[in-house]
Design an enzyme around this catalytic site. Structure first.
Site, PDB file in Angstrom:
ATOM      1  N   THR B  43       0.792  -0.642  -0.133  1.00 49.61           N
ATOM      2  CA  THR B  43       0.352   0.165   0.181  1.00 49.61           C
ATOM      3  C   THR B  43       1.127   1.295   0.324  1.00 49.61           C
ATOM      4  O   THR B  43       2.005   1.270   0.761  1.00 49.61           O
ATOM      5  CB  THR B  43      -0.499   0.311   1.456  1.00 49.61           C
ATOM      6  N   GLY B  69       2.810  -1.084   9.758  1.00 48.35           N
ATOM      7  CA  GLY B  69       2.484   0.572   9.903  1.00 48.35           C
ATOM      8  C   GLY B  69       2.869   1.173   8.486  1.00 48.35           C
ATOM      9  O   GLY B  69       3.248   2.676   8.494  1.00 48.35           O
ATOM     10  N   CYS B 127      -6.442  -1.661   6.462  1.00 51.20           N
ATOM     11  CA  CYS B 127      -5.569  -1.695   7.112  1.00 51.20           C
ATOM     12  C   CYS B 127      -5.450  -1.219   8.485  1.00 51.20           C
ATOM     13  O   CYS B 127      -5.771  -0.655   9.043  1.00 51.20           O
ATOM     14  CB  CYS B 127      -4.466  -0.551   7.088  1.00 51.20           C
ATOM     15  N   GLY B 240      -6.456 -14.560   2.280  1.00 51.31           N
ATOM     16  CA  GLY B 240      -6.806 -15.181   3.873  1.00 51.31           C
ATOM     17  C   GLY B 240      -6.864 -16.743   3.821  1.00 51.31           C
ATOM     18  O   GLY B 240      -7.382 -17.377   4.560  1.00 51.31           O
ATOM     19  N   GLY B 262      -0.485 -14.274   1.305  1.00 52.41           N
ATOM     20  CA  GLY B 262       0.723 -13.295   1.582  1.00 52.41           C
ATOM     21  C   GLY B 262       1.413 -13.994   2.544  1.00 52.41           C
ATOM     22  O   GLY B 262       2.686 -14.893   2.242  1.00 52.41           O
ATOM     23  N   THR B 263       1.276 -14.857   4.076  1.00 47.27           N
ATOM     24  CA  THR B 263       1.727 -15.313   5.005  1.00 47.27           C
ATOM     25  C   THR B 263       2.693 -16.605   4.489  1.00 47.27           C
ATOM     26  O   THR B 263       3.467 -16.752   4.811  1.00 47.27           O
ATOM     27  CB  THR B 263       0.871 -15.510   6.110  1.00 47.27           C
TER      28      THR B 263
END
Ligand SMILES: Cc1cc2nc3c(=O)[nH]c(=O)nc-3n(C[C@H](O)[C@H](O)[C@H](O)COP(=O)(O)OP(=O)(O)OC[C@H]3O[C@@H](n4cnc5c(N)ncnc54)[C@H](O)[C@@H]3O)c2cc1C
Ligand SMILES: Cc1cc2nc3c(=O)[nH]c(=O)nc-3n(C[C@H](O)[C@H](O)[C@H](O)COP(=O)(O)OP(=O)(O)OC[C@H]3O[C@@H](n4cnc5c(N)ncnc54)[C@H](O)[C@@H]3O)c2cc1C
Ligand SMILES: Cc1cc2nc3c(=O)[nH]c(=O)nc-3n(C[C@H](O)[C@H](O)[C@H](O)COP(=O)(O)O)c2cc1C
Ligand SMILES: Cc1cc2nc3c(=O)[nH]c(=O)nc-3n(C[C@H](O)[C@H](O)[C@H](O)COP(=O)(O)O)c2cc1C
Ligand code: FES
Ligand code: FES
Lengths: 229, 308, 308, 229
Positions: B43, B69, B127, B240, B262-263
């Site tokens: 982002t 962050g 977020c 997810g 992602g992870t």
């Protein structure tokens, strides 16, 4: 698949080398027990103690679920080598290790010995932890808590040598400061919590050049000056 | 090639395969595209952000909590340095945009949407790792609708809304995004969660709160995708907890047209490459010819080939 | 005994240790109390319920999704057959109540609250496995406030509100429960999730949707407990993924006064017995004398010994 | 800790018996690989193939993450015996097994042989799966798909014997109907998805006596009449 043996309080994990690139001293690998335990889905960042002769060896401080699973697994997945290792300078070297930070030094020492005289100072919290000094350097100067490695190191400085250090943050800061004081070049192998090891997660933030940088990309070995900046 | 067609479509864009990364979980300039069919950028915000102080990640059972962050180089550096190089990756690039006000989003969308390297824009209104801004917008149906509407008018590219599962009624927020004119949805962002430092017994993450990701959240993601699809019929990038070709098929069935990882990339960067042949095998096993044949088949009443 | 005091307190009730089961995750009449400090009943409704058709449970990474559908014998049989036997368990009994309208809850609370075997009443306003009723109430602050208020007037026993994490702002719902007069909170119920049948590619569970539980949801539970505690200061029974004494300490630190275990009992019914000595060791390691010394210590500004 | 061997397409897992109660034929155990894999946090319900002589043996059809992890683990946790096993009747017996349902029969047969004549009919989907017939009963009548076990069973009926059956739901229904037709007493060992195995989760609902009951409490072995009710 994996051979496991105790080295005092630490554990040596030897994996069969599948013939891929094993990198250079100071680089690291992401290791995961397979099948992945619920308590340790993410891999663990570990530097090779040495590589070659068909094996890839890691010295582990078994702390939690991830490292424990590595020593109990029938299969370990390996991603790497990753990151930037040590920049091997010509001339004499001084190796400084604190605790499990010593794990990274055996391979480095073998390489540096070809380039000049190597002295090693190691600090441990107990005699059981100090057992691994033997696989780093049989002639190492070893201190035990509460004596700090900076004490024997200070006696070696100033020197026309390069200092290579690995250990807890507090120790690295002290070593960096001491080397800066004596104007001795110094490289630090740092640690940070890493989820990926290849620049994807931005989790491994460390303060370098005055800003948060990804340690897995910029390091784990960095010039001491970048930490002091 | 005798294996089935793994091409995928979303909003008129054609992808070599249906796998993408989740925003913020791959730096393609550092690591390449790992075989994915598209690349989604981390982002980007108007101004550069250093991100939160460490600890930024904590492991949790079958997952992790992060508080990065929104570390990013800011809009200017992103457009000048990153986008030109991303254009050479050889796969469609989806740019993720965040902000603290609709006009911040609009500015970023206009700039980024005008760049030839970008195929679609993703609005991160979900977020959990910043105090206000995007997450606050994405929990309110009215603000979501208004934001999407505003951003749509700034670009001709497809606009996707990335939504949070940490809301009372994800279908309502999805509907609001659809009403605002979203061309598609991205579900799910991380689930709100925290970690406690086991030594100091204080919140562990430097940013305080965090977002949960990884296999742990897979059932939550499937729930959100299933209901967002049922409520809107919009094409969805589903993610997810995806960690296998089997997971991918389940996400397609729930209503995803593309599937994000992602992870699990952190744990296994070779995963997409290994998933693709297995995905081909599963597609055929389920009697399908193409990826699209499986999209939404878990829905009793929706046509399985609804197109955007 | 040289180990620290493991007694716990909640709303003036004294417990031999801080561990309880989650409602619906133990049948003490079939399996005993497993060493827990209290027993929480499965949610009871006015009329008997057979529960949902199978499949009722699906495994997910580090957890499970269930759709039991509040199978229970109904209020009459519960009061006549179960409560007298539960009174002989030797630990405090917390009765969980559910319903489809405030008056259903009120009727059940009045009947159950009058029974001498019951120490406290838990209002389940957060079950994801029934079409309407309790979950709908628990996602609305106003309805939650009104329900708690009504039920409080029906009994002199402590009334606890069991809340769902699947809301946009769990602190707001917790605050509403506090305003309604709740003596304490129970957090969290399961997280909304679904499973897709990998063979038929349809929703797997007989009830359609389901609730996610187990270690997977631990960070979500800690988040909800931390924020509910910060918002209300009410005593909390904290649960969601607890699987070790270490987890228990983290839940205490986040603000739980008692700690519940559900899914991990399924995997390991010997867990509470093994956790207790380890819990004693950890309490001492953190320099505490009692369980209560650790309650809420993760909060910077809350006194660590706030009493109900 | 655990010995693992292939029996045709199935896998025999032999655990050291820790001296606890091992129950009776038809009861079951909840087994979990330790550390628990992320993909199989819940234990798996498995009936003992036999118990005694210091071991507890299980015949496994390795389908998914849970059973696979059991065959790869260094440590397996065991909870049980659980549920209600077979009610051993006097007189002759007929054992009926379908697929991995055969796993439950070796121990049952040893016990029933002390009470009268035992005949065994088994059905499998392939010759590899049929290999395990040898450990159930070397004299078993074995049929392969598409032949159904009800075919040889029908030839044995009517009989003054008790029928004990374990296998897929469809098979159990057919066996129950056949026995009811001939008025032969019949016990069925059923299956359901189980999270706990001890009555806690209400997940294992099966239709008994016309309503949903917990199989782990009421069974897994039930009188056939309760299913037909
Ligand atoms: C480049 C590099 C090289 C390394 N080389 C070596 C090496 O050669 N040998 C070696 O033994 N180690 C090495 N380490 C350290 C090693 O990665 C860690 O010790 C290891 O990850 C610990 O894993 P664990 O599962 O045993 O411990 P754990 O502490 O149980 O697991 C670590 C996980 O727990 C979480 N965690 C950590 N602390 C806390 C806390 N206080 N509260 C809550 N959660 C917490 C973190 O999120 C982390 O994911 C290296 C690290 C790096 C970055
Ligand atoms: C009383 C009893 C005794 C048994 N005895 C034996 C025995 O002796 N030998 C033997 O081999 N087996 C036996 N079983 C069956 C055994 O328990 C299952 O085969 C085993 O649980 C499968 O686990 P797995 O991980 O290999 O397979 P998986 O199918 O991967 O795992 C099972 C899990 O997956 C989920 N699941 C199942 N099907 C689907 C689907 N279509 N879509 C999505 N999720 C799904 C379920 O929630 C379940 O938790 C017995 C079962 C019972 C109830
Ligand atoms: C370390 C990390 C950083 C992330 N950064 C972003 C981000 O910048 N923007 C965004 O929209 N999502 C971000 N996400 C969310 C992911 O894109 C994805 O939605 C989520 O992680 C769920 O997928 P997973 O379970 O496969 O990881 C981030 C996730 C992780 C783990
Ligand atoms: C099978 C199952 C049945 C449950 N039934 C109920 C119930 O009847 N009432 C209720 O309030 N919560 C119920 N719960 C929720 C649990 O009490 C608990 O809140 C939740 O599972 C989180 O804890 P855990 O992760 O330790 O399981 C149930 C959970 C499970 C897994
Ligand atoms: S470990 Fe993921 S970016 Fe460095
Ligand atoms: S398996 Fe849990 S109640 Fe039967």
């Amino acid at each position: 698949m994996a051979a496991v043996e105790a080295v005092g309080a630490y554990t040596l994990l030897r994996l069969g080398d599948d013939g891929g690139d094993t990198g250079a001293p100071g680089q690291f690998f992401m290791l995961r027990a397979e099948p992945a335990p619920a308590a340790a889905y993410l891999p663990r960042a570990v530097s090779a103690a040495w590589a070659g002769d068909g094996e890839l060896a890691f010295l582990l401080d078994v702390r939690g679920a991830g490292t424990r699973a590595l020593t109990e697994a029938r299969t370990v997945s390996v991603v790497g080598p990753l990151g930037r290792g040590f920049d091997l300078a010509a001339g004499p070297s001084i190796l400084v290790g604190g605790g499990i930070g010593a794990a990274i030094l055996p391979w480095l020492r073998r390489r540096l010995e070809q380039r000049g005289d190597v002295r090693t100072v190691l600090g441990f919290r107990s005699p059981e932890h100090a057992v691994c000094a033997g696989i780093v350097d049989p002639d190492a100067t070893v201190v035990l808590d509460p004596v700090l490695v900076t004490e024997p190191l200070a006696r070696l400085l100033p020197a026309s040598a390069t200092v290579y250090a690995c250990g807890p943050d507090r120790m690295l800061e002290a070593v960096a400061a001491l080397c800066a004081e004596h104007d001795v070049p110094c490289q630090l192998a740092m640690e940070a919590a890493m989820a990926c090891g290849f620049g994807a997660c931005y989790g491994c933030a460390v303060r370098l050049d005055g800003t948060w940088k990804r340690l897995c990309i910029e390091g784990p070995v960095v010039e001491a000056a970048r930490v002091l900046a | 090639m005798s294996s089935p067609d793994l091409h995928a479509d979303l909003c008129g864009i054609r992808f070599g395969n249906p796998l993408v990364n989740g925003s913020g979980t791959l730096d393609a300039l550092a690591a390449g595209t790992l075989g994915l069919g598209a690349f989604v950028t981390k982002t980007v915000t108007l101004h550069p952000r250093e991100g939160n102080p460490p600890v930024r990640i904590a492991e949790t059972p079958a997952g992790m909590v992060n508080s990065i962050g929104l570390a990013n180089p800011g809009l200017d550096a992103f457009c000048a340095d990153h986008l030109p190089r991303l254009g050479e990756l050889g796969v469609p690039v989806i740019a993720s945009v965040g902000g603290w006000s609709p006009s911040e989003y609009a500015t970023a969308v206009a700039r980024i949407g005008a760049h030839p390297a970008v195929a679609a824009v993703e609005l991160n209104v979900s977020c959990p790792n910043v105090e206000s801004g995007c997450i606050a917008i994405g929990t309110d149906a009215g603000e979501t609708r208004a934001l999407v509407e505003r951003c749509r008018s700034e670009t001709d590219l497809p606009v996707l809304a990335k939504l949070s599962p940490s809301v009372s009624d994800v279908a309502a927020i999805a509907t609001a995004a659809a009403e605002g004119g979203a061309h598609g949805l991205v579900l799910i962002n991380t689930v709100r969660g925290i970690a406690i430092d086991r030594d100091r017994l204080r919140p562990l993450l430097g940013g305080g709160g965090g977002g949960l990701s990884g296999p742990a959240i897979k059932p939550i993601a499937l729930h959100a995708i299933f209901h967002a699809r049922a409520a809107t019929g919009l094409p969805i990038i589903g993610m997810g907890g995806v960690a296998s070709a089997q997971d991918c098929v389940e996400f397609l069935a729930a209503g995803a047209s593309l599937v994000g990882i992602g992870t699990s990339l952190f744990a296994d960067p070779g995963l997409p490459q290994r998933m693709l042949p297995e995905l081909g095998r599963l597609v055929r096993q389920h009697g399908a010819e193409t990826i699209e044949d499986l999209v939404g088949v878990a829905h009793p009443r929706l046509s399985s080939s609804t197109r955007a």
